[in-house]
Structures are given as C-alpha cells and as structure tokens.
Design an enzyme around this catalytic site. Structure first.
Site, PDB file in Angstrom:
ATOM      1  N   GLU A 143     -35.646  -0.340 -24.027  1.00  0.00           N
ATOM      2  CA  GLU A 143     -35.836   0.021 -22.618  1.00  0.00           C
ATOM      3  C   GLU A 143     -35.925   1.525 -22.421  1.00  0.00           C
ATOM      4  O   GLU A 143     -34.987   2.257 -22.764  1.00  0.00           O
ATOM      5  CB  GLU A 143     -34.665  -0.522 -21.790  1.00  0.00           C
ATOM      6  CG  GLU A 143     -34.763  -0.186 -20.313  1.00  0.00           C
ATOM      7  CD  GLU A 143     -33.530  -0.615 -19.541  1.00  0.00           C
ATOM      8  OE1 GLU A 143     -33.661  -0.871 -18.336  1.00  0.00           O
ATOM      9  OE2 GLU A 143     -32.431  -0.686 -20.149  1.00  0.00           O
ATOM     10  N   ASP A 178     -37.981  -1.885 -16.940  1.00  0.00           N
ATOM     11  CA  ASP A 178     -37.117  -1.747 -15.775  1.00  0.00           C
ATOM     12  C   ASP A 178     -37.883  -0.959 -14.714  1.00  0.00           C
ATOM     13  O   ASP A 178     -38.163   0.228 -14.882  1.00  0.00           O
ATOM     14  CB  ASP A 178     -35.824  -1.026 -16.160  1.00  0.00           C
ATOM     15  CG  ASP A 178     -34.792  -1.042 -15.046  1.00  0.00           C
ATOM     16  OD1 ASP A 178     -35.152  -0.685 -13.906  1.00  0.00           O
ATOM     17  OD2 ASP A 178     -33.627  -1.397 -15.304  1.00  0.00           O
ATOM     18  N   GLN A 208     -36.643  -5.846 -15.250  1.00  0.00           N
ATOM     19  CA  GLN A 208     -35.477  -5.657 -14.396  1.00  0.00           C
ATOM     20  C   GLN A 208     -35.884  -4.910 -13.125  1.00  0.00           C
ATOM     21  O   GLN A 208     -36.885  -4.185 -13.116  1.00  0.00           O
ATOM     22  CB  GLN A 208     -34.378  -4.881 -15.130  1.00  0.00           C
ATOM     23  CG  GLN A 208     -33.720  -5.683 -16.240  1.00  0.00           C
ATOM     24  CD  GLN A 208     -32.662  -4.907 -16.999  1.00  0.00           C
ATOM     25  OE1 GLN A 208     -32.789  -3.710 -17.222  1.00  0.00           O
ATOM     26  NE2 GLN A 208     -31.605  -5.578 -17.409  1.00  0.00           N
ATOM     27  N   GLU A 244     -30.696  -5.890 -11.805  1.00  0.00           N
ATOM     28  CA  GLU A 244     -29.739  -4.894 -12.280  1.00  0.00           C
ATOM     29  C   GLU A 244     -29.552  -3.820 -11.210  1.00  0.00           C
ATOM     30  O   GLU A 244     -29.991  -2.679 -11.346  1.00  0.00           O
ATOM     31  CB  GLU A 244     -30.204  -4.278 -13.608  1.00  0.00           C
ATOM     32  CG  GLU A 244     -29.084  -3.510 -14.305  1.00  0.00           C
ATOM     33  CD  GLU A 244     -29.529  -2.869 -15.602  1.00  0.00           C
ATOM     34  OE1 GLU A 244     -28.768  -2.914 -16.581  1.00  0.00           O
ATOM     35  OE2 GLU A 244     -30.645  -2.305 -15.643  1.00  0.00           O
TER      36      GLU A 244
END
Length: 264
Positions: A143, A178, A208, A244
């Site tokens: 990530e 993300d 995310q 998240e």
C-alpha cells in the site's frame, strides 16, 4: 454493488476489540478487516467471525515495533529474518481464519538513507512473502501511504507500487489502493483506478476508503464517493472495500452513507 468491510481497528472503538465483530454484523457488514490480530488467540478471532457470519477481508503482517513507531519492516536492511518469521506467523493466522489477503507494510526510510538498498531488500522480501503465501491461495498486497499521516513511509505513489509488483513478477502480489492516501498524495483518483484495474500483471488487490482530509466517513470531505463506487463497479472490481476511517462521532450513528449499498 460494492461490498464493504468494516475496519475494526478504526471503527467501533466504543467497544472492546472482540466485541466489534458483533457490532459490525449488527449494522449490516458482511466482512471485516483490521490491522493486527496477534495479541488475540486465533481461535478467538475465528469464533467471532463464525458467530457473526463474517468474512475476514484483510489484515497486516507483523510491522516491527509498532508502539515504538515502526510502520513495517519489509524495506529495512538487516531485518530480513524477522520479516520472514512475521510472514510465517501471519500465514498461520490467515489460513486458520480463512483470510485471503495480507498487507505487507514497507516501513520508514530516513533522509539520507540509501533508497536503492532499501528497495532491493523490499523486492526480495516481497518475493519471499508472495512465494510463501501462494501455496495457501493467499494474495500479498502493498500500500502506498501518504507522508502526512506517516512521515518517511517508503512507498507513497500508486505507479511506484505497481512498478514494484511488476518487478517482483509474482501472480499473487498486488496493490492495495487506498483512495484516501491516493487523493492526498497525487489525486486524479478515477484515472488511476481505471489505469491500474486494467494492468494485466499487477492490478488492484484491495481497496480502502475514508473521507479526505479528516479521515472521517466517506460522506464527509472533498471526494464524491458515490461516483467512485459506481466507477469501481463498472471496472469489474468484486473484492471487499475496506472502510478504514475514524468515525466523526459514534460508528453506528455515522453509517447513513452505507444504507444504499446494503442488501434489501
């Protein structure tokens, strides 16, 4: 229709950790993710998932000394044996609870440290992790994280993460996209989702979300998440989308945004 996983590290913090599984299921979530399970016996995690009809979407491999500020060790020279032991531990948990995706955090690099050396260690460690996970049917994800939230984090951009995956060349190594981090570092989220979903040799293994800039609910902030959710569907992503974020108030009270996406 997008499918959402509650992140139990950030959400439902008004409950003790093991009670968050039931709270998420009560609100309609069918899957959960969290950072680390290792302070709890695997039988406890497995029971909470089973009792609440939940799928484990993702968790992280051991990150080093989290309490002392470490944020992963995959790119840290001299920590290779510790990294491999951590992969073994993570795979024990993942296989026991049926988790199919493990996030490997790259770690921090200080100004002046040799980036090329860190990158070489990172590539070797990811190759080891992907090979170890492959026989279990588990995907390793990496990530890019913004350096406002984690100053000095080694991996920050989507194209860099995709290049790492391409260089390692493992079929079960992908990028954890993300949207919160991507918007802060580089923006142009829709174009990057379209570009990276289409990559044949790497692509996106997990998504995310969080509102930008405060990291609250996706309904708060500068991003048009309904548009992004529709785009993600159109692009054919069928994995879980991890929530998240830090609820602005109580977790359940802030879930109005989720209602249109729950099964009727």
């Amino acid at each position: 229709m997008p499918r959402f996983a509650a992140n139990l590290t950030m959400m439902y913090t008004e409950h003790a950790f093991l009670d968050r599984f039931a709270a998420a299921a009560k609100d309609g979530f069918k899957a959960v993710e969290f950072l680390f399970p290792y302070e709890y016996p695997v039988v406890e995690i497995k029971a909470r998932l089973a009792d609440n009809g939940l799928t484990q979407a993702l968790f992280n491999t051991p990150p080093g000394d989290w309490a002392d500020g470490e944020r992963g060790i995959a790119s840290l020279p001299g920590r290779e044996q510790e990294f491999r032991r951590g992969i073994d531990t993570a795979l024990e948990y993942a296989t026991a609870i049926g988790n199919k995706k493990l996030h490997v955090m790259a770690g921090l690099i200080a100004v002046g440290q040799p980036r090329d050396k860190h990158r070489a260690v990172y590539l070797d460690n990811l190759d080891y992790a992907a090979k170890a996970a492959r026989s279990h049917g588990i995907t390793i994800v990496i990530e890019p994280i913004n350096t406002r939230d984690i100053p000095g984090f080694f991996l920050n951009r989507q194209d860099d993460a995709q290049a790492v995956c391409g260089e390692v060349g493992a079929p079960n190594l992908q990028v954890q996209f993300d949207i919160y981090h991507c918007q802060i570092v580089e923006g142009d989220v829709s174009v990057k989702l379209k570009r990276d979903m289409a990559r044949p040799n790497a692509g996106i293994g997990h998504i995310q979300i969080a509102g930008v800039p405060e990291r609250h609910e996706p309904s708060i902030g500068e991003l048009n998440y309904p548009y992004l959710f529709q785009l993600i569907d159109t692009l054919g992503y069928d994995g879980w989308i991890g929530c998240e974020y830090r609820p602005k108030a109580g977790t359940s009270e802030g879930l109005d945004w989720l209602s249109p996406y729950l099964p009727t």
